[in-house]
Write an enzyme that holds these catalytic residues in place. Structure first.
Site, PDB file in Angstrom:
ATOM      1  N   ARG A  22       0.686  -1.334   0.070  1.00  0.00           N
ATOM      2  CA  ARG A  22       0.000   0.034   0.194  1.00  0.00           C
ATOM      3  C   ARG A  22       0.852   1.292  -0.014  1.00  0.00           C
ATOM      4  O   ARG A  22       2.123   1.204   0.487  1.00  0.00           O
ATOM      5  CB  ARG A  22      -0.855   0.006   1.254  1.00  0.00           C
ATOM      6  CG  ARG A  22      -1.898  -1.216   1.561  1.00  0.00           C
ATOM      7  CD  ARG A  22      -2.554  -1.205   2.673  1.00  0.00           C
ATOM      8  NE  ARG A  22      -3.328  -2.241   3.026  1.00  0.00           N
ATOM      9  CZ  ARG A  22      -3.317  -3.328   3.432  1.00  0.00           C
ATOM     10  NH1 ARG A  22      -2.005  -3.648   4.150  1.00  0.00           N
ATOM     11  NH2 ARG A  22      -4.197  -4.458   3.449  1.00  0.00           N
ATOM     12  N   LYS A  38      -1.390  -2.894   7.955  1.00  0.00           N
ATOM     13  CA  LYS A  38      -2.559  -2.643   8.787  1.00  0.00           C
ATOM     14  C   LYS A  38      -2.627  -3.317  10.121  1.00  0.00           C
ATOM     15  O   LYS A  38      -2.057  -4.449   9.935  1.00  0.00           O
ATOM     16  CB  LYS A  38      -3.862  -2.775   8.000  1.00  0.00           C
ATOM     17  CG  LYS A  38      -4.178  -1.722   6.965  1.00  0.00           C
ATOM     18  CD  LYS A  38      -5.601  -1.952   6.703  1.00  0.00           C
ATOM     19  CE  LYS A  38      -5.928  -0.914   5.403  1.00  0.00           C
ATOM     20  NZ  LYS A  38      -7.195  -0.938   4.822  1.00  0.00           N
ATOM     21  N   HIS A  83      -2.806   2.522  -5.776  1.00  0.00           N
ATOM     22  CA  HIS A  83      -3.582   1.181  -5.478  1.00  0.00           C
ATOM     23  C   HIS A  83      -4.028   0.692  -6.844  1.00  0.00           C
ATOM     24  O   HIS A  83      -4.149  -0.573  -6.631  1.00  0.00           O
ATOM     25  CB  HIS A  83      -4.895   1.855  -4.782  1.00  0.00           C
ATOM     26  CG  HIS A  83      -5.509   0.741  -3.580  1.00  0.00           C
ATOM     27  ND1 HIS A  83      -4.608   0.649  -2.420  1.00  0.00           N
ATOM     28  CD2 HIS A  83      -6.373  -0.195  -3.306  1.00  0.00           C
ATOM     29  CE1 HIS A  83      -5.113  -0.276  -1.569  1.00  0.00           C
ATOM     30  NE2 HIS A  83      -6.204  -0.887  -2.197  1.00  0.00           N
ATOM     31  N   ARG A 113      -1.179  -2.008  -6.920  1.00  0.00           N
ATOM     32  CA  ARG A 113      -1.561  -3.073  -6.172  1.00  0.00           C
ATOM     33  C   ARG A 113      -2.393  -4.081  -6.679  1.00  0.00           C
ATOM     34  O   ARG A 113      -2.219  -5.165  -6.506  1.00  0.00           O
ATOM     35  CB  ARG A 113      -1.909  -2.562  -4.682  1.00  0.00           C
ATOM     36  CG  ARG A 113      -2.288  -3.354  -3.514  1.00  0.00           C
ATOM     37  CD  ARG A 113      -2.698  -2.635  -2.239  1.00  0.00           C
ATOM     38  NE  ARG A 113      -3.495  -3.628  -1.201  1.00  0.00           N
ATOM     39  CZ  ARG A 113      -2.944  -4.252  -0.548  1.00  0.00           C
ATOM     40  NH1 ARG A 113      -1.586  -4.402  -0.284  1.00  0.00           N
ATOM     41  NH2 ARG A 113      -3.506  -4.875   0.343  1.00  0.00           N
ATOM     42  N   HIS A 169      -3.909  -9.108   3.430  1.00  0.00           N
ATOM     43  CA  HIS A 169      -5.121  -9.028   3.916  1.00  0.00           C
ATOM     44  C   HIS A 169      -5.655  -9.883   5.188  1.00  0.00           C
ATOM     45  O   HIS A 169      -4.781 -10.862   5.311  1.00  0.00           O
ATOM     46  CB  HIS A 169      -6.087  -9.828   2.777  1.00  0.00           C
ATOM     47  CG  HIS A 169      -6.163  -8.765   1.713  1.00  0.00           C
ATOM     48  ND1 HIS A 169      -6.509  -9.123   0.351  1.00  0.00           N
ATOM     49  CD2 HIS A 169      -6.064  -7.423   1.375  1.00  0.00           C
ATOM     50  CE1 HIS A 169      -6.604  -8.180  -0.402  1.00  0.00           C
ATOM     51  NE2 HIS A 169      -6.425  -7.194   0.320  1.00  0.00           N
ATOM     52  N   TYR A 177     -10.240 -10.208  -6.756  1.00  0.00           N
ATOM     53  CA  TYR A 177      -9.485 -10.415  -7.766  1.00  0.00           C
ATOM     54  C   TYR A 177      -9.762 -11.584  -8.786  1.00  0.00           C
ATOM     55  O   TYR A 177      -9.296 -11.462  -9.913  1.00  0.00           O
ATOM     56  CB  TYR A 177      -8.010 -10.432  -7.402  1.00  0.00           C
ATOM     57  CG  TYR A 177      -7.495  -9.108  -6.760  1.00  0.00           C
ATOM     58  CD1 TYR A 177      -7.446  -7.926  -7.378  1.00  0.00           C
ATOM     59  CD2 TYR A 177      -7.236  -9.209  -5.276  1.00  0.00           C
ATOM     60  CE1 TYR A 177      -6.875  -6.903  -6.596  1.00  0.00           C
ATOM     61  CE2 TYR A 177      -6.953  -8.168  -4.557  1.00  0.00           C
ATOM     62  CZ  TYR A 177      -6.796  -6.880  -5.266  1.00  0.00           C
ATOM     63  OH  TYR A 177      -6.539  -5.668  -4.551  1.00  0.00           O
TER      64      TYR A 177
END
Length: 301
Positions: free
Chosen positions: A153, A177, A247, A250, A273, A282
């Site tokens: 990211r 994250k 993004h 990504r 994730h 995806y």
């Protein structure tokens, strides 16, 4: 109202220092909360304590945001900020009821991730006439290569330090994250580019400011807009679509891996994730690609 803002300050300190959210995330939370507090502020009847805030006020704010033309995604994000804030107040014992518990957010329409053709992107990166050979040109190329080559990211790229990179093993350590670390492999071209960039960076004599990998032309830590403008500039060479953000690279990284037969769980780990459902979007791009190939190749399509 001053007491209310005191609680806001406590919450911002909490997510900044205890939860260690990125500066970009902290800024977004603060902006959302300030916007909400300004909306509910009534000069004649000022709110003296967060416990006085009701779910009706939150719903009225959501209606106002809709009238302003905000998307469901943006509204959901702002409501998520309020949920986090009131959960914090609940944990601190400042309120007994969370007003967001009665809030139903608008549904978000599903959109396929926007990608660019990996072949055209690779061709651009291999084009000697696109990037200059000086520090700035090499840095710009590194930004594109890092985002496309690792799928990280924007906020993660800004946090990368030289100590996070192992050139010889070909890996980069990323803090994602929820402060979750992950190791991402790097291809040989990216490793070679890093060596070149490091050498040029040393020659610039940036001093202590150069501990962070990506820096500005003057050696200061890079900032989100620099990364965004850099990506937008170079993707404009190969794409006419409106969205040309970091993004997109990504998304392109993940879609390219999936099209090449990579395991979905492996892609999930590379992207950082929390669950597989976030990665499964995806697969839709891959299905659409297969449909196109089928229509072009099958005699009865």
């Amino acid at each position: 109202m001053q007491v209310v803002f005191m609680f806001l300050d406590r919450f911002i300190q909490y997510i900044k220092f205890e939860k260690r959210y990125s500066p970009h995330t902290v800024s977004a939370y603060q902006s959302d909360l300030d916007q909400f507090m300004r909306f509910i502020h009534e000069p004649d009847e000022p709110i003296a304590h967060p416990s006085e805030i009701t779910h009706h006020q939150i719903r009225n704010w959501m209606v106002e945001l809709m009238n302003e033309g905000l998307t469901s995604t943006s509204i959901n994000r702002k409501v998520a900020t309020l949920r986090k804030y009131f959960k914090f107040l609940l944990q601190e014992g400042e309120i007994t009821v969370n007003p967001t518990s009665k809030i139903v957010v608008p549904k978000i329409p599903k959109h396929l991730p926007v990608v660019v053709e990996d072949a055209r992107l690779t061709q651009m990166l291999n084009n000697d006439g696109i990037f200059t050979e000086d520090f700035k040109g090499t840095r710009d190329k590194l930004i594109i290569e890092m985002l496309f080559g690792t799928g990280m990211r924007l906020s993660e790229l800004l946090g990368i330090k030289h100590t996070d990179i192992n050139i010889y093993e070909g890996t980069v350590k990323v803090l994602g994250k929820r402060n979750k670390e992950r190791i991402i492999p790097m291809n040989q071209e990216l490793r070679n580019l890093l060596l070149k960039y490091n050498e040029l960076k040393k020659n610039e004599n940036f001093g202590n400011n150069s501990l962070t990998l990506i820096v500005t032309d003057k050696g200061a830590n890079a900032y989100p807009k620099l990364i965004y403008l850099t990506v937008h500039k170079y993707l404009s060479h190969i794409s006419t679509q409106n969205k040309k953000s970091p993004h997109v690279l990504r998304h392109t990284f993940a879609t390219s891996l999936l099209n090449a037969g990579a395991d979905l769980n492996a892609i999930k780990e590379l992207l950082g994730h929390a669950n597989l459902s976030a990665t499964q979007i995806y697969t839709h791009n891959s299905v659409e690609r297969l449909k196109t190939i089928y229509k072009l190749a099958h005699p009865k399509a």
